[in-house]
Design an enzyme around this catalytic site. Structure first.
Site, mmCIF file in Angstrom:
data_model
loop_
_atom_site.group_PDB
_atom_site.id
_atom_site.type_symbol
_atom_site.label_atom_id
_atom_site.label_comp_id
_atom_site.label_asym_id
_atom_site.label_seq_id
_atom_site.Cartn_x
_atom_site.Cartn_y
_atom_site.Cartn_z
ATOM 1 N N LYS A 126 9.059 -10.397 4.286
ATOM 2 C CA LYS A 126 9.900 -10.364 5.492
ATOM 3 C C LYS A 126 10.418 -11.757 5.829
ATOM 4 O O LYS A 126 11.552 -11.909 6.281
ATOM 5 C CB LYS A 126 9.127 -9.809 6.696
ATOM 6 C CG LYS A 126 8.718 -8.377 6.545
ATOM 7 C CD LYS A 126 9.886 -7.437 6.735
ATOM 8 C CE LYS A 126 9.390 -6.021 6.603
ATOM 9 N NZ LYS A 126 10.280 -4.985 6.354
ATOM 10 N N LYS A 158 11.524 -1.079 -5.814
ATOM 11 C CA LYS A 158 11.194 0.249 -5.298
ATOM 12 C C LYS A 158 12.320 0.804 -4.426
ATOM 13 O O LYS A 158 13.147 0.045 -3.920
ATOM 14 C CB LYS A 158 9.894 0.182 -4.511
ATOM 15 C CG LYS A 158 10.010 -0.590 -3.219
ATOM 16 C CD LYS A 158 8.853 -0.320 -2.263
ATOM 17 C CE LYS A 158 9.076 -1.073 -0.969
ATOM 18 N NZ LYS A 158 8.225 -0.748 0.128
ATOM 19 N N LYS A 218 14.353 1.877 2.441
ATOM 20 C CA LYS A 218 15.427 2.102 3.417
ATOM 21 C C LYS A 218 16.338 0.889 3.495
ATOM 22 O O LYS A 218 17.546 1.014 3.617
ATOM 23 C CB LYS A 218 14.829 2.365 4.800
ATOM 24 C CG LYS A 218 14.155 3.711 4.894
ATOM 25 C CD LYS A 218 13.323 3.846 6.176
ATOM 26 C CE LYS A 218 12.252 4.905 5.962
ATOM 27 N NZ LYS A 218 11.226 4.953 6.983
HETATM 28 P P1 TYM Z 1 6.788 3.169 5.404
HETATM 29 O O1 TYM Z 1 7.306 3.757 6.658
HETATM 30 O O2 TYM Z 1 7.511 2.031 4.784
HETATM 31 O O3 TYM Z 1 6.641 4.270 4.303
HETATM 32 C C1 TYM Z 1 5.969 5.486 4.578
HETATM 33 C C2 TYM Z 1 5.220 5.962 3.357
HETATM 34 O O4 TYM Z 1 6.122 6.110 2.245
HETATM 35 C C3 TYM Z 1 5.596 5.398 1.143
HETATM 36 N N1 TYM Z 1 6.719 4.831 0.356
HETATM 37 C C4 TYM Z 1 6.803 4.921 -0.972
HETATM 38 N N2 TYM Z 1 5.992 5.500 -1.889
HETATM 39 C C5 TYM Z 1 6.382 5.410 -3.179
HETATM 40 N N3 TYM Z 1 7.535 4.812 -3.586
HETATM 41 C C6 TYM Z 1 8.377 4.227 -2.696
HETATM 42 N N4 TYM Z 1 9.509 3.674 -3.104
HETATM 43 C C7 TYM Z 1 8.022 4.257 -1.321
HETATM 44 N N5 TYM Z 1 8.608 3.783 -0.187
HETATM 45 C C8 TYM Z 1 7.785 4.134 0.832
HETATM 46 C C9 TYM Z 1 4.747 4.285 1.729
HETATM 47 O O5 TYM Z 1 3.803 3.826 0.787
HETATM 48 C C10 TYM Z 1 4.129 4.981 2.900
HETATM 49 O O6 TYM Z 1 2.994 5.717 2.501
HETATM 50 N N6 TYM Z 1 2.988 0.509 7.156
HETATM 51 C C11 TYM Z 1 3.402 1.846 6.801
HETATM 52 C C12 TYM Z 1 3.364 2.819 7.957
HETATM 53 C C13 TYM Z 1 2.041 2.893 8.613
HETATM 54 C C14 TYM Z 1 0.856 3.520 8.107
HETATM 55 C C15 TYM Z 1 -0.140 3.325 9.101
HETATM 56 C C16 TYM Z 1 0.565 4.183 6.933
HETATM 57 C C17 TYM Z 1 1.734 2.385 9.844
HETATM 58 N N7 TYM Z 1 0.427 2.645 10.135
HETATM 59 C C18 TYM Z 1 -1.430 3.808 8.927
HETATM 60 C C19 TYM Z 1 -0.737 4.676 6.761
HETATM 61 C C20 TYM Z 1 -1.730 4.485 7.751
HETATM 62 C C21 TYM Z 1 4.836 1.742 6.323
HETATM 63 O O7 TYM Z 1 5.560 0.861 6.654
HETATM 64 O O8 TYM Z 1 5.233 2.787 5.584
#
Ligand code: TYM
Length: 330
Positions: free
Chosen positions: A112, A195, A198
């Site tokens: 970031k 990867k 968004k």
């Molecule tokens: P976030 O919102 O970026 O993504 C949500 C979930 O999608 C998965 N993901 C992917 N998996 C495989 N390939 C990809 N290209 C890909 N892009 C996203 C992420 O691994 C995630 O599982 N910090 C977390 C949100 C969060 C969270 C938590 C998750 C907040 N508190 C507690 C689990 C437990 C996040 O930013 O995910």
């Protein structure tokens, strides 16, 4: 007793195929077998300062997408993170024992800093403590996530164990990152490297129309046809195969693998097949997303029911954490 599962997705717009294949599809599979808490991480998405209208719209969209994917509020607890203030209180308590050095070393924080040098706020720095609070507040055992969240899980274990040690308690179990059918996955984007994300502009969304999907997939970066059998695959080609493995049948994957090895592969044909398989996966979802998005009443009822159940679990953990720390009434 059933094991406890917690996971969340940030509300930063519509969900993409990486979110679905890396996380949401596994949530749906796990809801029957485990005691599951799935939430919308609206507080985490505040680090990028969305407008009030965008934030609210994204929270509704993710709730509709959760339901469309098959999450059933009768089988699991579905809630919005900010509806459970106990999480933010635990976040404050955990921050007291989260050290600047370890937060600064976190890979997602360093990314970031590179990507948004003008907005390095304290919320970004302490992102992993809020995520740890989400998980520890329900004393989770398993956390279904994609590969990119592995380090955050490791930090969650560190914070939980540190709390246990400091206050002489066994309150927090050690949560593990988990994928029910395979190792953690990383779904690649369509631009040849990295990867799907968004903010990377390389994503396929669950709500994309079939025409959009065909256009995006046909434009995906590929490479020249291999010249010799067993030539190692370049990164863009590996990525196309990774997408194919994630959405297509094993026969289809084998067919194109054989063609690659025989140096007769036509990437145009492979992409056509890939697009059709993605469309087959997302079409039923897209239709249901529209249906749920049109039902305000249902969305708010589900969120209210989820908040109540999540707060019950969260209150008990917070009570025990505060007691361990000596935060008591006079
Ligand atoms: P976030 O919102 O970026 O993504 C949500 C979930 O999608 C998965 N993901 C992917 N998996 C495989 N390939 C990809 N290209 C890909 N892009 C996203 C992420 O691994 C995630 O599982 N910090 C977390 C949100 C969060 C969270 C938590 C998750 C907040 N508190 C507690 C689990 C437990 C996040 O930013 O995910």
């Amino acid at each position: 007793m059933k094991q406890i599962v917690v996971s969340g997705i940030r509300s930063t717009g519509r969900l993409h195929l990486g979110n679905y294949l890396g996380a949401l599809r596994n949530f749906v599979q796990m809801q029957r077998e485990y005691n599951c808490f799935f939430f919308i991480a609206d507080l985490h998405s505040l680090t990028t300062h969305p407008t009030a209208a965008d934030l609210h719209g994204s929270v509704r969209a993710v709730m509709a997408e959760y339901l469309a994917a098959g999450l059933d509020p009768k089988q699991c607890t579905l809630y919005v993170q900010s509806d459970v203030p106990e999480t933010t209180e635990l976040y404050l308590l955990l921050n007291m024992n989260a050290y600047l050095g370890e937060l600064q070393r976190c890979t997602s924080f360093k990314d970031k800093i590179r990507k948004q040098p003008n907005n390095i706020n304290a919320g970004l720095l302490t992102y992993p403590t809020l995520m740890a609070a989400d998980i520890l507040i329900h004393r989770a055992n398993l956390v279904p996530v994609g590969k990119d969240q592995e380090q955050h899980l490791e930090m969650t274990r560190t914070f939980g164990l540190r709390f246990n040690r400091m206050y002489g308690t066994e309150l927090f179990p050690e949560p593990q990152a988990y994928n029910p059918q395979s190792p953690l996955v990383k779904i690649p984007g369509l631009d040849g490297t990295g990867k799907m994300g968004k903010s990377e502009g390389n994503a396929l969304y669950l709500s994309d129309s079939p025409e959009d999907i065909r256009k995006k997939v046909m434009r995906a970066v590929s490479d020249n046809t291999p010249k010799a059998p067993n030539e190692p695959k370049s990164e863009p080609v590996q990525n196309l195969f990774a997408l194919l493995r994630a959405v297509s049948s094993s026969d289809t994957v084998e067919f194109f693998e054989d063609q690659y090895q025989a140096c007769t592969i036509r990437y145009g044909d492979m992409k056509k097949q890939l697009a059709e398989d993605i469309i087959a996966l997302t079409t039923p979802l897209r239709e249901k997303i529209e249906m749920y998005l049109a039902d305000d009443r249902l969305l708010s009822d589900v969120a209210a029911m989820g908040a109540e159940a999540a707060r019950k679990s969260a209150k008990e953990t917070l009570r025990l954490a505060k007691e361990a720390m000596g935060i008591r009434k006079l």
